[in-house]
Scaffold this motif. Structure first.
Motif, PDB file in Angstrom:
ATOM      1  N   LEU A 123     -87.451 -43.722 -66.926  1.00  0.00           N
ATOM      2  CA  LEU A 123     -88.803 -43.527 -66.410  1.00  0.00           C
ATOM      3  C   LEU A 123     -88.857 -43.753 -64.905  1.00  0.00           C
ATOM      4  O   LEU A 123     -89.482 -42.981 -64.165  1.00  0.00           O
ATOM      5  N   CYS A 126     -87.134 -41.000 -62.748  1.00  0.00           N
ATOM      6  CA  CYS A 126     -87.931 -39.769 -62.792  1.00  0.00           C
ATOM      7  C   CYS A 126     -89.240 -39.941 -62.025  1.00  0.00           C
ATOM      8  O   CYS A 126     -89.720 -39.003 -61.373  1.00  0.00           O
ATOM      9  N   ALA A 127     -89.831 -41.140 -62.080  1.00  0.00           N
ATOM     10  CA  ALA A 127     -91.061 -41.412 -61.344  1.00  0.00           C
ATOM     11  C   ALA A 127     -90.839 -41.324 -59.840  1.00  0.00           C
ATOM     12  O   ALA A 127     -91.688 -40.809 -59.098  1.00  0.00           O
ATOM     13  N   TYR A 130     -90.641 -37.747 -59.023  1.00  0.00           N
ATOM     14  CA  TYR A 130     -91.991 -37.167 -59.124  1.00  0.00           C
ATOM     15  C   TYR A 130     -92.792 -37.462 -57.861  1.00  0.00           C
ATOM     16  O   TYR A 130     -93.471 -36.581 -57.314  1.00  0.00           O
ATOM     17  N   VAL A 149     -93.870 -39.441 -70.113  1.00  0.00           N
ATOM     18  CA  VAL A 149     -94.249 -40.825 -69.831  1.00  0.00           C
ATOM     19  C   VAL A 149     -95.072 -41.393 -70.982  1.00  0.00           C
ATOM     20  O   VAL A 149     -94.772 -42.472 -71.520  1.00  0.00           O
ATOM     21  N   ALA A 179     -93.888 -45.199 -63.277  1.00  0.00           N
ATOM     22  CA  ALA A 179     -94.347 -43.898 -63.763  1.00  0.00           C
ATOM     23  C   ALA A 179     -95.865 -43.778 -63.670  1.00  0.00           C
ATOM     24  O   ALA A 179     -96.397 -42.705 -63.346  1.00  0.00           O
TER      25      ALA A 179
END
Length: 688
Positions: A123, A126-127, A130, A149, A179
């Motif tokens: 998470l 990837c956050a 992002y 998420v 996230a």
């Protein structure tokens, strides 16, 4: 008994604290008081684009290494994705952004991970992609990220709920938090998830840190090296995004953690410019690993938060002795967290010992030089399964480990683990052998060995309770040991501990341990052990890193450049047994060899027992650390006074007196006599 008074007072105070924290938390959460608004623009997790660009300008060498990782080096996904995202944000590099998004989509599109796996790391990385590469995501990909998420959060409501165990913070909440901050305005559920996280933190986790982490140590032991950095990463994101300072909710832990962390490293700089952490409970550290860089980064974050305080300036000086992460692809950690603008103070004037009352840890050194003698003592309560049955255990280091921590963490709950590695027999403490004693269970393993050591009524495989409220409700089971006294007078350090309740009351009447550390290199250890039955054999243990040689009244342990001389003054006619080789992991007619070698471990178990049975026995040892070129040390002399109402030992220019019975005593040096403290006196820097 004075022990119980101190313990009950501490528990009453903590119970009031938990009630206040929980009450305030409910008010804050229900009122929706979340600090300032989360910035609506991206990036925001690690600061604005302008801030990150200024960081690149002010830390050019660290940034250059981040660039090399992002654009060239092979690296794990975590390091690669964070490095690529930083470059995308700082240099507006669209191609790197697209590549980072494609890496993130492997996790977004993959199966939802749940349970005791590092789903939070997935998470978090990837956050970061992002947030820092926001323009590189398509609307469809963003929606998929939100679904990923939310589905991961839903799948892990019951994952890692024991706040004392398994790095609840690092396994779970840091990734969820990142996230939610990253998608705060785009994912409708993000605010509510973040609110639930913060409520759990304030009502359960922060009080746990105050209880089991008072003074900056952590009762779970080595596992703090795995999870703390990630949680601090989240705390910094919360501060940057909302102005929320989670450190203020557990001040006894956070305000002391950087200093405790300094003391949890052996002297000297080793592999790839790293420091070796001391062994505490389960975990690694014996061989080089990336967790050493986590420890450094965690200290750096705390130093930045508390940098105006002298102790943290000393911690900064300590950090700067290892200025680069030892794993090259972790350059982003140096870039983000190494702040060289903080003022340093000389370590020569910094204190040489520290106490963490929560876990019951005492740390001490002879100096802050690389050739210092090092000492660690453990006498604290039980909170979770990664702790060992090792109350009273100690470590000694001089150039190399001399008295270490036995066994190997080959697997959680393995035959070796539950019958040797975590048992008292693998530690430098006391055994009292009751042939009828049985262990109901330890972790989830098959317990067949009666080592004569400490016991615990294991309620389940995690070994303890989910949070402080449950701990307080069952404190008679978990409040098992107390540091009774501690003081550091420079020339000597004194600590006394009551280890009695760590053992079954069916066999142990009392066990107290007093240790006097005569700087720079000598340790006097006096133990009073009284059993319920005179026929229960008592054994004093020392975990020797190498098989010792024997001379007249000495055992000599030599490991590399270091040497430890062991003198036994009591019992009067000791039975000495050196257990090594094929017998090391065997007792009671069973063999408990480890399934794998996890790194350097004690190669010999020294067992010392009285020659005659007695209800009460005294063990008096003098241990002296030295270089391996030292052939001998001064002989210590036992002195009995006042019809054995006092036992004394003469060591060099000092005479140390121990009261019998009771816990007390004094030291005579240079014609002056000083009574040992009967309470805990926090150590301070020499210039304070």
């Amino acid at each position: 008994m004075e022990v119980s008074k101190i313990s009950r007072s501490r528990l009453r105070t903590f119970g009031i604290f938990v009630f206040i924290v929980c009450s305030v938390s409910v008010i804050r959460t229900s009122a929706g008081q979340r600090g300032r608004a989360v910035p609506s623009e991206h990036p925001r997790l690690l600061g604005s684009r302008l801030y990150l660009q200024s960081l690149a300008a002010s830390r050019p060498e660290d940034y250059k290494r981040v660039v090399a990782v992002a654009r060239g080096h092979n690296a794990d996904d975590h390091a690669k994705m964070i490095s690529m995202s930083l470059l995308c944000a700082i240099e507006n590099d669209e191609s790197l952004g697209k590549a980072a998004v494609q890496m993130a989509m492997k996790y977004v599109d993959g199966p939802i991970r749940a349970g005791h796996v590092t789903f939070a790391h997935d998470l978090a990385r990837c956050a970061i992609v992002y947030d820092l590469c926001y323009e590189s995501w398509t609307d469809v990909q963003r929606a998929q990220f939100h679904e990923y998420v939310n589905a991961t959060v839903d799948a892990n409501v019951r994952s890692e709920t024991h706040v004392f165990h398994n790095g609840w913070y690092g396994y779970k909440h840091w990734g969820i938090g990142l996230a939610c901050y990253a998608s705060y305005y785009e994912n409708d559920r993000a605010p509510a998830i973040l609110e639930a996280l913060e409520a759990d933190w304030r009502t359960r986790a922060a009080p746990a840190l105050e209880l089991a982490g008072d003074g900056g140590g952590w009762a779970e032991g080595y596992y703090i090296n795995y999870w703390l950095y990630e949680w601090l990463f989240f705390c910094e994101v919360a501060r940057r995004c909302e102005g929320l300072d989670h450190y203020t909710e557990a001040p006894k832990f956070f305000e002391n953690r950087a200093v405790a962390s300094m003391f949890e490293a052996y002297p000297g700089i080793s592999t790839y410019g790293s420091r070796r952490p001391i062994p505490m409970g389960d975990g690694g550290g014996r061989r080089f690993g990336g967790d050493r860089d986590k420890v450094l980064s965690a200290r750096r974050i705390l130093v930045s938060r508390y940098g105006d305080e002298p102790a943290h300036r000393a911690a900064h000086a300590f950090n700067e002795q290892t200025p680069r992460s030892s794993v090259g692809v972790y350059a982003y950690k140096d870039f983000l967290w190494r702040d060289t603008s903080i003022n340093k103070v000389s370590l020569k004037n910094f204190k040489l010992s520290h106490i963490s009352e929560g876990p019951g840890y005492v740390y001490a050194r002879s100096s802050w030089d690389d050739d210092a003698t090092y000492f660690f003592f453990k006498c604290g309560d039980r909170f979770t399964a990664h702790q060992h049955l090792d109350v009273g255990h100690f470590l000694i280091y001089k150039y190399e480990e001399l008295a270490g921590d036995g066994g190997h963490y080959d697997s959680f709950g393995s035959d070796h683990d539950v019958n040797y590695h975590l048992r008292s027999i693998a530690h430098s403490t006391i055994l009292v052998y009751d042939p009828s004693e049985k262990w109901r269970g330890i972790r989830a393993g098959n317990v067949t060995g009666n080592d004569g050591g400490q016991s615990h009524d294991w309620p389940h495989h995690n070994g303890a309770v989910t949070d402080p409220e449950q701990w307080l409700a069952g404190r008679e089971m978990y409040d098992i040991a107390d540091i009774l006294a501690f003081e550091d007078r420079g020339a000597y350090l004194y600590v006394a501990g009551d280890c009695t309740r760590a053992y079954s009351g069916e066999k142990m009447d009392s066990f107290t341990r007093q240790i006097v550390y005569l700087r720079p290199d000598t340790f006097v250890i006096f133990d009073r052990v009284c059993s319920r039955d005179a026929d229960f054999e008592k054994t004093w243990l020392l975990q020797a890193m190498k098989v010792p040689t024997q001379t007249y009244r000495h055992l000599v342990i030599t490991n590399g450049k270091g040497r430890l001389f062991v003198q036994t003054l009591l019992p009067a006619r000791p039975q000495v047994r050196l257990v090594s080789g094929a017998e090391l992991y065997s007792y009671g007619g069973r063999d408990y060899r480890p399934g794998r070698d996890t790194g350097p471990a004690p190669e010999c178990r020294i067992e010392i027992s009285p020659s005659e049975p007695s209800l009460c026995d005294y063990f008096l040892h003098v241990l002296t650390a030295a270089g391996s070129d030292v052939e001998s040390v001064e002989q210590a002399t036992l002195i009995r006074r006042g019809r054995a109402q006092e036992i004394a030992v003469s060591v060099g220019t000092a005479t140390i007196n121990f009261a019998v019975p009771g816990v007390g005593g004094s030291i005579e040096q240079s014609g002056q006599r000083r009574q040992f403290a009967d309470t805990i006196i926090p150590s301070v820097s020499p210039d304070n």
